[in-house]
Write a protein that holds these residues in place. Structure first.
Motif, mmCIF file in Angstrom:
data_model
loop_
_atom_site.group_PDB
_atom_site.id
_atom_site.type_symbol
_atom_site.label_atom_id
_atom_site.label_comp_id
_atom_site.label_asym_id
_atom_site.label_seq_id
_atom_site.Cartn_x
_atom_site.Cartn_y
_atom_site.Cartn_z
ATOM 1 N N ASP A 39 -14.096 -12.941 8.755
ATOM 2 C CA ASP A 39 -14.785 -11.977 7.613
ATOM 3 C C ASP A 39 -16.016 -11.227 7.993
ATOM 4 O O ASP A 39 -16.396 -10.184 7.513
ATOM 5 N N ASP A 40 -16.662 -11.956 9.153
ATOM 6 C CA ASP A 40 -17.910 -11.085 9.467
ATOM 7 C C ASP A 40 -17.634 -10.128 10.548
ATOM 8 O O ASP A 40 -18.446 -9.578 11.003
ATOM 9 N N ALA A 41 -16.329 -9.926 10.735
ATOM 10 C CA ALA A 41 -15.907 -9.065 12.020
ATOM 11 C C ALA A 41 -16.106 -7.593 11.547
ATOM 12 O O ALA A 41 -16.338 -6.610 12.750
ATOM 13 N N SER A 42 -16.282 -7.223 10.414
ATOM 14 C CA SER A 42 -16.427 -5.817 10.128
ATOM 15 C C SER A 42 -17.162 -5.728 8.825
ATOM 16 O O SER A 42 -16.829 -6.302 7.961
ATOM 17 N N LYS A 43 -18.095 -4.597 8.639
ATOM 18 C CA LYS A 43 -18.710 -4.367 7.406
ATOM 19 C C LYS A 43 -18.065 -3.188 6.827
ATOM 20 O O LYS A 43 -18.416 -2.760 5.663
ATOM 21 N N ARG A 44 -16.884 -2.673 7.305
ATOM 22 C CA ARG A 44 -16.092 -1.576 6.741
ATOM 23 C C ARG A 44 -14.526 -1.873 6.685
ATOM 24 O O ARG A 44 -14.128 -2.511 7.569
ATOM 25 N N LEU A 49 -10.857 -1.043 7.563
ATOM 26 C CA LEU A 49 -10.471 -0.711 8.809
ATOM 27 C C LEU A 49 -9.297 0.380 8.568
ATOM 28 O O LEU A 49 -8.622 0.677 9.778
ATOM 29 N N VAL A 50 -9.217 0.520 7.310
ATOM 30 C CA VAL A 50 -7.905 1.680 6.927
ATOM 31 C C VAL A 50 -8.824 3.196 6.404
ATOM 32 O O VAL A 50 -8.595 4.162 7.150
ATOM 33 N N CYS A 51 -9.510 2.964 5.471
ATOM 34 C CA CYS A 51 -10.213 4.035 5.069
ATOM 35 C C CYS A 51 -11.898 4.309 5.685
ATOM 36 O O CYS A 51 -12.443 5.306 5.238
ATOM 37 N N ASN A 52 -12.286 3.227 6.111
ATOM 38 C CA ASN A 52 -13.717 3.485 6.977
ATOM 39 C C ASN A 52 -14.612 3.120 5.988
ATOM 40 O O ASN A 52 -15.895 3.330 6.319
ATOM 41 N N GLY A 53 -14.222 2.617 4.537
ATOM 42 C CA GLY A 53 -15.530 2.825 3.669
ATOM 43 C C GLY A 53 -16.087 1.373 3.877
ATOM 44 O O GLY A 53 -15.558 0.430 3.985
ATOM 45 N N GLY A 54 -17.550 1.333 3.230
ATOM 46 C CA GLY A 54 -18.102 0.027 3.569
ATOM 47 C C GLY A 54 -17.785 -0.808 2.293
ATOM 48 O O GLY A 54 -17.630 -0.401 1.321
ATOM 49 N N PHE A 55 -17.788 -2.234 2.718
ATOM 50 C CA PHE A 55 -17.587 -3.176 1.586
ATOM 51 C C PHE A 55 -18.856 -3.546 0.986
ATOM 52 O O PHE A 55 -20.079 -3.420 1.429
ATOM 53 N N LYS A 93 -15.883 -2.106 -3.442
ATOM 54 C CA LYS A 93 -15.065 -2.247 -2.589
ATOM 55 C C LYS A 93 -15.155 -3.845 -1.824
ATOM 56 O O LYS A 93 -15.797 -3.897 -0.946
ATOM 57 N N SER A 94 -14.180 -4.560 -2.574
ATOM 58 C CA SER A 94 -14.258 -5.931 -2.180
ATOM 59 C C SER A 94 -13.409 -6.092 -0.911
ATOM 60 O O SER A 94 -12.605 -5.363 -0.575
ATOM 61 N N LYS A 95 -13.815 -7.098 0.189
ATOM 62 C CA LYS A 95 -13.154 -7.604 1.400
ATOM 63 C C LYS A 95 -11.966 -8.438 1.089
ATOM 64 O O LYS A 95 -11.852 -9.217 0.445
ATOM 65 N N HIS A 96 -10.751 -7.703 1.801
ATOM 66 C CA HIS A 96 -9.417 -8.526 1.561
ATOM 67 C C HIS A 96 -8.795 -8.628 3.102
ATOM 68 O O HIS A 96 -9.237 -7.846 3.854
ATOM 69 N N HIS A 97 -7.631 -9.437 3.559
ATOM 70 C CA HIS A 97 -7.270 -9.388 4.505
ATOM 71 C C HIS A 97 -5.784 -9.035 4.190
ATOM 72 O O HIS A 97 -5.161 -9.340 3.349
ATOM 73 N N CYS A 98 -5.107 -8.189 5.201
ATOM 74 C CA CYS A 98 -3.859 -7.892 5.124
ATOM 75 C C CYS A 98 -3.138 -9.094 5.582
ATOM 76 O O CYS A 98 -3.376 -9.482 6.688
ATOM 77 N N ARG A 99 -1.996 -9.585 4.917
ATOM 78 C CA ARG A 99 -1.263 -10.544 5.398
ATOM 79 C C ARG A 99 -0.184 -10.242 6.401
ATOM 80 O O ARG A 99 0.483 -11.182 6.901
ATOM 81 N N ALA A 100 0.072 -8.923 6.640
ATOM 82 C CA ALA A 100 0.918 -8.733 7.594
ATOM 83 C C ALA A 100 0.257 -8.343 9.138
ATOM 84 O O ALA A 100 0.802 -8.818 9.727
ATOM 85 N N LEU A 154 -9.181 -6.547 8.079
ATOM 86 C CA LEU A 154 -10.050 -6.469 6.886
ATOM 87 C C LEU A 154 -9.984 -5.008 6.333
ATOM 88 O O LEU A 154 -9.992 -3.897 6.988
ATOM 89 N N VAL A 155 -9.645 -5.131 5.035
ATOM 90 C CA VAL A 155 -9.337 -3.958 4.242
ATOM 91 C C VAL A 155 -10.107 -3.902 2.911
ATOM 92 O O VAL A 155 -10.223 -5.174 2.228
ATOM 93 N N CYS A 156 -10.203 -2.817 2.099
ATOM 94 C CA CYS A 156 -10.752 -2.989 0.662
ATOM 95 C C CYS A 156 -9.561 -3.298 -0.117
ATOM 96 O O CYS A 156 -8.410 -2.638 0.042
ATOM 97 N N ASN A 157 -10.067 -3.196 -1.378
ATOM 98 C CA ASN A 157 -9.028 -3.305 -2.528
ATOM 99 C C ASN A 157 -7.995 -2.178 -2.553
ATOM 100 O O ASN A 157 -6.839 -2.164 -2.754
ATOM 101 N N GLY A 158 -8.660 -1.042 -2.603
ATOM 102 C CA GLY A 158 -7.838 0.255 -2.745
ATOM 103 C C GLY A 158 -6.801 0.414 -1.445
ATOM 104 O O GLY A 158 -5.690 1.062 -1.804
#
Length: 140
Positions: free
Chosen positions: A33-38, A40-46, A51-58, A62-66
């Motif tokens: 969770d602490d590996a990125s503050k942004r 990794l798809v849109c580069n928007g800050g969490f 812009k909550s933080k989620h994990h792609c299961r594939a 770390l990615v945002c909800n959008g």
């Protein structure tokens, strides 16, 4: 003494199939969770609200909800799971037969596989077991 001759071996770039096979065999890992503050798809800050933080299961990034609004079935054995100490999720969230949250990049790769996966691993093909002697079967 005879002179050594150089042997020319032409460079051949790897085929797309080989690159894809290598990419698929590299095990994706759950990003801490602490590996990125942004995202990794849109580069928007969490942040906590928009812009909550989620994990792609594939792929585990770390990615945002959008950027992770899609859900997809993931081939068996390829779903990226959190470390054992982080598992506080529901059973469905970790079940490969249930569509999982995926990032937009993985969705593009997984979308063409969804019809086949629905026929092979989805909950929709799990046989329903019923105990005919149990009166409770009428109460659902």
């Amino acid at each position: 003494m005879a002179a050594q001759q150089a042997v020319y071996i032409p460079y051949e770039p790897p085929s797309e199939e080989r690159l894809l096979a290598e990419e698929l065999t590299q095990a994706a890992q759950w990003m801490p969770d602490d590996a990125s503050k942004r995202c990794l798809v849109c580069n928007g800050g969490f942040d906590k609200v928009f812009k909550s933080k989620h994990h792609c299961r594939a792929c585990g990034i770390l990615v945002c909800n959008g950027c992770s609004s899609q859900r997809a079935l993931i081939p068996l054995g390829q779903c990226v799971l959190p470390p054992i100490s982080d598992i506080t999720r529901s059973e469905n969230e970790l079940d490969a037969r249930t569509p999982q949250r995926v990032c937009l990049n993985c969705w593009r790769d997984l979308a063409p596989l969804q019809e086949d996966l629905q026929q092979t691993v989805s909950r929709s093909v799990v046989p329903v077991e019923s105990d005919r002697s149990n009166f409770g079967r009428f109460l659902n």
